[in-house]
Design a protein around this motif. Structure first.
Motif, PDB file in Angstrom:
ATOM      1  N   LYS A 194      -1.039   3.844  -9.960  1.00  0.00           N
ATOM      2  CA  LYS A 194      -0.874   3.249 -11.563  1.00  0.00           C
ATOM      3  C   LYS A 194       0.324   2.171 -11.575  1.00  0.00           C
ATOM      4  CE  LYS A 194      -2.616   7.375 -13.777  1.00  0.00           C
ATOM      5  NZ  LYS A 194      -2.176   8.693 -14.520  1.00  0.00           N
ATOM      6  N   ALA A 195       1.478   2.768 -10.949  1.00  0.00           N
ATOM      7  CA  ALA A 195       2.626   1.744 -11.102  1.00  0.00           C
ATOM      8  C   ALA A 195       2.262   0.578 -10.123  1.00  0.00           C
ATOM      9  CB  ALA A 195       3.733   2.582 -10.395  1.00  0.00           C
TER      10      ALA A 195
ATOM     11  N   THR B 270       8.938   7.890  -3.244  1.00  0.00           N
ATOM     12  CA  THR B 270       9.011   9.336  -3.438  1.00  0.00           C
ATOM     13  C   THR B 270       7.688   9.811  -4.617  1.00  0.00           C
ATOM     14  OG1 THR B 270      10.707   9.188  -5.466  1.00  0.00           O
ATOM     15  CG2 THR B 270      11.577   9.620  -3.038  1.00  0.00           C
ATOM     16  N   MET B 271       7.088   8.519  -5.059  1.00  0.00           N
ATOM     17  CA  MET B 271       5.917   8.949  -6.060  1.00  0.00           C
ATOM     18  C   MET B 271       4.661   9.631  -5.497  1.00  0.00           C
ATOM     19  SD  MET B 271       5.618   5.512  -8.297  1.00  0.00           S
ATOM     20  CE  MET B 271       6.850   4.871  -9.162  1.00  0.00           C
ATOM     21  N   THR B 272       4.036  10.290  -6.162  1.00  0.00           N
ATOM     22  CA  THR B 272       2.920  10.841  -5.609  1.00  0.00           C
ATOM     23  C   THR B 272       1.862   9.514  -5.535  1.00  0.00           C
ATOM     24  OG1 THR B 272       1.721  11.178  -7.848  1.00  0.00           O
ATOM     25  CG2 THR B 272       3.252  13.180  -6.811  1.00  0.00           C
TER      26      THR B 272
ATOM     27  N   ASP C 213       0.855  -1.191  -0.037  1.00  0.00           N
ATOM     28  CA  ASP C 213       0.072  -0.038   0.025  1.00  0.00           C
ATOM     29  C   ASP C 213       0.853   1.244   0.073  1.00  0.00           C
ATOM     30  OD1 ASP C 213       0.807   0.260   2.602  1.00  0.00           O
ATOM     31  OD2 ASP C 213      -1.197  -0.169   3.492  1.00  0.00           O
ATOM     32  N   TYR C 214       0.017   2.491  -0.188  1.00  0.00           N
ATOM     33  CA  TYR C 214       1.059   3.745  -0.263  1.00  0.00           C
ATOM     34  C   TYR C 214       1.792   4.050   1.055  1.00  0.00           C
ATOM     35  CZ  TYR C 214       2.090   8.330  -1.842  1.00  0.00           C
ATOM     36  OH  TYR C 214       2.814   9.403  -2.149  1.00  0.00           O
TER      37      TYR C 214
END
Length: 134
Positions: free
Chosen positions: A23-24, A15-17, A5-6
């Motif tokens: 999406k990734a 470091t992704m939003t 999970d995020y």
């Protein structure tokens, strides 16, 4: 099934939003299912949760490179040979048509996972409900 999970992604230094991660992560999930021979579809056994999350981190962070590699392959921008009129050179013999970024990500993820999750032999020896070949 989400393998990372995020909040887990951020805790591992991601470091992704959240939008880019979503999406990734979906793309990486398909790669994880392939690497683990779909053994995790019913849920991640507790003893493997951290290993799976760590491997997913590698896959999520590799998605952009994998997609760029596919674009290069489709657009014909990957250099596979060169000729100057006198000499001719070929690159990547035997590897044409393969996404190197995907292969590297798969190998890195598989190396981080227990053998029970990645081995065809473990499946036939009864791990995760497989048969013993009888």
């Amino acid at each position: 099934m989400s393998y990372l999970d995020y909040s887990g992604y951020l805790a591992r230094g991601g470091t992704m939003t959240s939008t880019a991660f979503a999406k990734a992560e979906k793309q990486a999930e398909h790669v994880m299912d392939s690497v683990t021979l779909e053994r995790l579809r019913g849920g991640v056994p507790g003893e493997f949760a951290e290993d799976v999350a760590d491997a997913m981190m590698v896959l999520v962070d590799s998605v952009d490179q994998i997609l760029e590699s596919y674009k290069a392959m489709a657009g014909g921008t990957q250099v596979t040979s060169f000729s100057n009129g006198v000499d001719s050179f070929s690159f990547g013999a035997g590897r044409q048509g393969r996404n190197e970024a995907l292969e590297v990500a798969r190998e890195r993820a598989a190396a981080m996972l227990p053998i029970e999750l990645t081995s065809v032999c473990a499946l036939y020896n009864g791990a995760f409900g497989g048969t013993d070949g009888d």
